[in-house]
Design a protein around this motif. Sequence first.
Motif, PDB file in Angstrom:
ATOM      1  N   THR A 143       0.500  -1.156   0.052  1.00  0.00           N
ATOM      2  CA  THR A 143      -0.099   0.401   0.486  1.00  0.00           C
ATOM      3  C   THR A 143       1.038   1.618   0.140  1.00  0.00           C
ATOM      4  OG1 THR A 143       0.073  -0.103   2.445  1.00  0.00           O
ATOM      5  CG2 THR A 143      -1.667  -0.986   1.478  1.00  0.00           C
TER       6      THR A 143
ATOM      7  N   LEU B 255      -2.646   3.206  -6.607  1.00  0.00           N
ATOM      8  CA  LEU B 255      -3.151   3.722  -5.587  1.00  0.00           C
ATOM      9  C   LEU B 255      -3.736   4.477  -4.816  1.00  0.00           C
ATOM     10  CD1 LEU B 255      -4.959   0.697  -3.540  1.00  0.00           C
ATOM     11  CD2 LEU B 255      -2.938   1.437  -1.761  1.00  0.00           C
TER      12      LEU B 255
ATOM     13  N   HIS C 205      -7.843   6.050  -5.297  1.00  0.00           N
ATOM     14  CA  HIS C 205      -9.002   6.923  -3.918  1.00  0.00           C
ATOM     15  C   HIS C 205      -8.412   8.160  -4.241  1.00  0.00           C
ATOM     16  CE1 HIS C 205      -9.205   2.856  -1.833  1.00  0.00           C
ATOM     17  NE2 HIS C 205      -8.088   2.436  -2.241  1.00  0.00           N
TER      18      HIS C 205
ATOM     19  N   VAL D  15     -13.646   1.740  -4.757  1.00  0.00           N
ATOM     20  CA  VAL D  15     -13.018   1.437  -5.760  1.00  0.00           C
ATOM     21  C   VAL D  15     -12.658  -0.182  -5.337  1.00  0.00           C
ATOM     22  CG1 VAL D  15     -10.354   1.598  -5.549  1.00  0.00           C
ATOM     23  CG2 VAL D  15     -11.221   4.026  -5.016  1.00  0.00           C
TER      24      VAL D  15
ATOM     25  N   HIS E  35     -10.203  -3.191  -5.140  1.00  0.00           N
ATOM     26  CA  HIS E  35      -8.881  -3.609  -5.313  1.00  0.00           C
ATOM     27  C   HIS E  35      -9.238  -5.172  -6.669  1.00  0.00           C
ATOM     28  CE1 HIS E  35      -9.204  -0.744  -1.912  1.00  0.00           C
ATOM     29  NE2 HIS E  35      -7.893   0.047  -2.994  1.00  0.00           N
TER      30      HIS E  35
ATOM     31  N   HIS F  67     -12.336  -1.409   2.981  1.00  0.00           N
ATOM     32  CA  HIS F  67     -12.248  -1.867   1.393  1.00  0.00           C
ATOM     33  C   HIS F  67     -12.373  -3.513   1.743  1.00  0.00           C
ATOM     34  CE1 HIS F  67     -12.712   2.020  -0.802  1.00  0.00           C
ATOM     35  NE2 HIS F  67     -12.065   2.140   0.467  1.00  0.00           N
TER      36      HIS F  67
ATOM     37  N   PRO G  72      -2.082   6.127   0.498  1.00  0.00           N
ATOM     38  CA  PRO G  72      -2.738   7.040  -0.222  1.00  0.00           C
ATOM     39  C   PRO G  72      -3.973   7.054   1.125  1.00  0.00           C
ATOM     40  CG  PRO G  72      -2.802   4.539  -0.700  1.00  0.00           C
ATOM     41  CD  PRO G  72      -1.264   5.156  -0.173  1.00  0.00           C
ATOM     42  N   ASP G  73      -5.505   7.570   0.370  1.00  0.00           N
ATOM     43  CA  ASP G  73      -6.325   8.104   2.170  1.00  0.00           C
ATOM     44  C   ASP G  73      -7.437   6.468   1.153  1.00  0.00           C
ATOM     45  OD1 ASP G  73      -7.876   8.762   3.504  1.00  0.00           O
ATOM     46  OD2 ASP G  73      -8.775  10.673   2.420  1.00  0.00           O
ATOM     47  N   LEU G  74      -6.430   5.850   1.838  1.00  0.00           N
ATOM     48  CA  LEU G  74      -7.936   4.650   2.384  1.00  0.00           C
ATOM     49  C   LEU G  74      -9.390   4.577   2.460  1.00  0.00           C
ATOM     50  CD1 LEU G  74      -5.911   1.838   1.974  1.00  0.00           C
ATOM     51  CD2 LEU G  74      -6.149   2.616   0.284  1.00  0.00           C
ATOM     52  N   GLN G  75      -9.737   5.399   3.226  1.00  0.00           N
ATOM     53  CA  GLN G  75     -10.611   5.694   4.209  1.00  0.00           C
ATOM     54  C   GLN G  75     -11.481   6.804   3.481  1.00  0.00           C
ATOM     55  OE1 GLN G  75      -9.498   5.761   8.427  1.00  0.00           O
ATOM     56  NE2 GLN G  75      -9.771   3.832   8.499  1.00  0.00           N
TER      57      GLN G  75
ATOM     58  N   SER H 126     -12.203   7.622   0.654  1.00  0.00           N
ATOM     59  CA  SER H 126     -13.207   6.702  -0.652  1.00  0.00           C
ATOM     60  C   SER H 126     -14.160   5.536  -0.438  1.00  0.00           C
ATOM     61  CB  SER H 126     -11.792   5.863  -1.815  1.00  0.00           C
ATOM     62  OG  SER H 126     -11.028   7.216  -2.237  1.00  0.00           O
TER      63      SER H 126
END
Length: 305
Positions: free
Chosen positions: A26, A32, A36, A42, A44, A89, A190-193, A195
């Motif tokens: 990540t 990635l 995002h 998103v 994956h 995710h 990445p700011d996964l939270q 998205s």
Amino acid sequence: PRQPGQASPARERVNVVWFKTTDLRTHDHQPLLEAHAMGLPVLHVFIFDPTWYKSSTPLCNFPRTGPIRARFQLQCLADLRQKLEAAGHTLSVHVGRSTASVFQEISETFEVANVFAFHEVCEEELQIVDSVHFELDQQSAGPLKLSWGFELYHHDDLPFDPIRDRPMSYTAFRKRVEQGIPIRDPLPDPDLQGSAAATWTYDSEPLPSLEQIVDPGPSQAMDIDARAELQWVGGETAALERVQQYLFDTDSLGLRYVGATMTTNPSKSVLRDGAMTKLSPWLAHGCLSPRKLYAEVSGTKNKDR
């Protein structure tokens, strides 16, 4: 089935991140990061394409992926899925299907805005990339956007064309890139939270077993030899733990690393504990970015000064 004149159901508009066996992390991951950053849900995806697991090499008929490597990859995927799930995710894993067929189904199920992935350089890998381009085009889906990310020196920073004018030896390459070519800093996480997660039927399916991926055959051991110097565990978490342990906890880079291995000097034997980083499996599978490693090593040098 839909009746004539009945409107087709609205499909969720998504970005897709296509993970492969060379970018299972990540951090410092441009596809990635870009996926995002656009505000769309998103999806994956990882695909155990039979090309790499159920066939042999054209030369000598060797299996393309053996059980030890396949086990390492499953550990990488378990770690990656855990990291994605911690941010809300998941990782959709597909077994026994061609990459093209998976993307055909994705394009039929979702309104695909973009597919993000890393570039490839070898012929067979490029053929699979071309098949994805074709399926996306056939389904009128969004584009496949490719980034460079498995190399230390970024492709776009090279002072020569790596296809037409590439150096023919490591030494020649090193001399050309060391003449003032910068090594880029790792990208931010990445700011996964930030998205939403795109949900799909396959998201809840467990990872496959080792036996589902590869056929061990009569001459391939499924168990790791107890005499192995290091028991590697796949995944970004284990990779970063090894970097922390080798560079900082034991200072092995400064105290034990032997550098050049072509020597008969017993004091520089690669068999000594700590003589080598043993990071290569994690680098090869993209669990550790080479730019991340360079930044960490540079940090230890600056600290020593």
